[in-house]
Design a protein around this motif. Structure first.
Motif, PDB file in Angstrom:
ATOM      1  N   GLU A  26      -6.798  -9.492  -2.341  1.00 50.61           N
ATOM      2  CA  GLU A  26      -7.910 -10.392  -2.072  1.00 50.61           C
ATOM      3  C   GLU A  26      -9.066  -9.612  -1.466  1.00 50.61           C
ATOM      4  O   GLU A  26      -8.878  -8.800  -0.569  1.00 50.61           O
ATOM      5  N   HIS A  27     -10.258  -9.802  -2.000  1.00 50.51           N
ATOM      6  CA  HIS A  27     -11.489  -9.123  -1.567  1.00 50.51           C
ATOM      7  C   HIS A  27     -11.479  -7.643  -1.928  1.00 50.51           C
ATOM      8  O   HIS A  27     -12.275  -6.882  -1.380  1.00 50.51           O
ATOM      9  N   ALA A  28     -10.598  -7.222  -2.835  1.00 52.44           N
ATOM     10  CA  ALA A  28     -10.574  -5.834  -3.304  1.00 52.44           C
ATOM     11  C   ALA A  28     -11.223  -5.772  -4.678  1.00 52.44           C
ATOM     12  O   ALA A  28     -11.278  -6.768  -5.402  1.00 52.44           O
ATOM     13  N   ASP A  29     -11.728  -4.612  -5.033  1.00 53.35           N
ATOM     14  CA  ASP A  29     -12.309  -4.427  -6.357  1.00 53.35           C
ATOM     15  C   ASP A  29     -11.278  -3.961  -7.370  1.00 53.35           C
ATOM     16  O   ASP A  29     -11.379  -4.264  -8.550  1.00 53.35           O
ATOM     17  N   ALA A  30     -10.285  -3.187  -6.907  1.00 54.21           N
ATOM     18  CA  ALA A  30      -9.316  -2.596  -7.819  1.00 54.21           C
ATOM     19  C   ALA A  30      -7.942  -2.547  -7.169  1.00 54.21           C
ATOM     20  O   ALA A  30      -7.812  -2.599  -5.954  1.00 54.21           O
ATOM     21  N   LEU A  31      -6.940  -2.431  -8.037  1.00 58.41           N
ATOM     22  CA  LEU A  31      -5.566  -2.233  -7.583  1.00 58.41           C
ATOM     23  C   LEU A  31      -5.094  -0.899  -8.130  1.00 58.41           C
ATOM     24  O   LEU A  31      -5.201  -0.638  -9.329  1.00 58.41           O
ATOM     25  N   PRO A  43       3.580  -8.036 -11.941  1.00 60.88           N
ATOM     26  CA  PRO A  43       2.500  -8.798 -11.306  1.00 60.88           C
ATOM     27  C   PRO A  43       1.952  -9.881 -12.234  1.00 60.88           C
ATOM     28  O   PRO A  43       2.134  -9.827 -13.449  1.00 60.88           O
ATOM     29  N   ASP A  44       1.279 -10.823 -11.652  1.00 61.48           N
ATOM     30  CA  ASP A  44       0.594 -11.866 -12.409  1.00 61.48           C
ATOM     31  C   ASP A  44      -0.782 -11.305 -12.784  1.00 61.48           C
ATOM     32  O   ASP A  44      -1.725 -11.340 -11.994  1.00 61.48           O
ATOM     33  N   PHE A  45      -0.885 -10.767 -13.994  1.00 62.26           N
ATOM     34  CA  PHE A  45      -2.118 -10.114 -14.408  1.00 62.26           C
ATOM     35  C   PHE A  45      -3.291 -11.083 -14.479  1.00 62.26           C
ATOM     36  O   PHE A  45      -4.423 -10.703 -14.188  1.00 62.26           O
ATOM     37  N   GLY A  46      -3.044 -12.333 -14.835  1.00 60.92           N
ATOM     38  CA  GLY A  46      -4.104 -13.332 -14.852  1.00 60.92           C
ATOM     39  C   GLY A  46      -4.679 -13.563 -13.464  1.00 60.92           C
ATOM     40  O   GLY A  46      -5.896 -13.630 -13.282  1.00 60.92           O
ATOM     41  N   TRP A  47      -3.790 -13.665 -12.480  1.00 60.22           N
ATOM     42  CA  TRP A  47      -4.239 -13.844 -11.093  1.00 60.22           C
ATOM     43  C   TRP A  47      -5.021 -12.623 -10.631  1.00 60.22           C
ATOM     44  O   TRP A  47      -6.054 -12.749  -9.982  1.00 60.22           O
ATOM     45  N   LEU A  48      -4.534 -11.427 -10.983  1.00 60.35           N
ATOM     46  CA  LEU A  48      -5.247 -10.208 -10.603  1.00 60.35           C
ATOM     47  C   LEU A  48      -6.653 -10.181 -11.203  1.00 60.35           C
ATOM     48  O   LEU A  48      -7.613  -9.796 -10.536  1.00 60.35           O
ATOM     49  N   ALA A  49      -6.769 -10.571 -12.471  1.00 58.78           N
ATOM     50  CA  ALA A  49      -8.083 -10.583 -13.123  1.00 58.78           C
ATOM     51  C   ALA A  49      -9.046 -11.532 -12.419  1.00 58.78           C
ATOM     52  O   ALA A  49     -10.246 -11.269 -12.344  1.00 58.78           O
ATOM     53  N   ARG A  55     -12.083  -6.002 -11.452  1.00 58.52           N
ATOM     54  CA  ARG A  55     -11.030  -6.218 -12.453  1.00 58.52           C
ATOM     55  C   ARG A  55     -10.441  -4.904 -12.976  1.00 58.52           C
ATOM     56  O   ARG A  55     -10.232  -4.732 -14.163  1.00 58.52           O
ATOM     57  N   VAL A  56     -10.165  -3.980 -12.057  1.00 58.94           N
ATOM     58  CA  VAL A  56      -9.633  -2.665 -12.425  1.00 58.94           C
ATOM     59  C   VAL A  56      -8.209  -2.521 -11.930  1.00 58.94           C
ATOM     60  O   VAL A  56      -7.917  -2.817 -10.770  1.00 58.94           O
ATOM     61  N   GLY A  73      -7.583  -9.546 -19.098  1.00 55.45           N
ATOM     62  CA  GLY A  73      -8.959  -9.413 -18.624  1.00 55.45           C
ATOM     63  C   GLY A  73      -9.179  -8.298 -17.627  1.00 55.45           C
ATOM     64  O   GLY A  73     -10.208  -8.254 -16.967  1.00 55.45           O
ATOM     65  N   LEU A  74      -8.226  -7.392 -17.521  1.00 53.06           N
ATOM     66  CA  LEU A  74      -8.353  -6.264 -16.592  1.00 53.06           C
ATOM     67  C   LEU A  74      -8.717  -4.983 -17.329  1.00 53.06           C
ATOM     68  O   LEU A  74      -8.349  -4.796 -18.488  1.00 53.06           O
TER      69      LEU A  74
END
Length: 84
Positions: A26-31, A43-49, A55-56, A73-74
């Motif tokens: 949360e509040h991050a630009d990338a993982l 991971p839940d890629f949709g949630w991450l996107a 979205r990186v 969408g990542l």
């Protein structure tokens, strides 16, 4: 977390610790994934996107299918993988 705090004592002003992987996103630009821990395997890629600002996803362990990650969408970067 305590081990990290002890080892990274010089950088404490710049590090924010979180109680969970999702809270860290949360509040991050990338993982950037650099572990094979089970908690990071599916991971839940949709949630991450929806959550990551840029979205990186950088996959340092090549755990994920690039096609699936991009379909969510990542932007996917697999360390050691050819760009597709």
């Amino acid at each position: 977390m305590q081990t990290a705090r002890t080892a990274l004592v010089e950088q404490q002003r710049r590090i924010q610790y979180c109680e969970s992987a999702s809270a860290a996103c949360e509040h991050a630009d990338a993982l950037v994934v650099v572990t094979e821990w089970l908690e990071f395997r599916s991971p839940d890629f949709g949630w991450l996107a929806q959550t990551l600002g840029a979205r990186v996803l950088v996959d340092g362990r090549n755990l994920y299918d690039p096609v699936r990650v991009r379909a969510a969408g990542l932007k996917y970067y697999g360390i050691g993988r050819a760009l597709v």
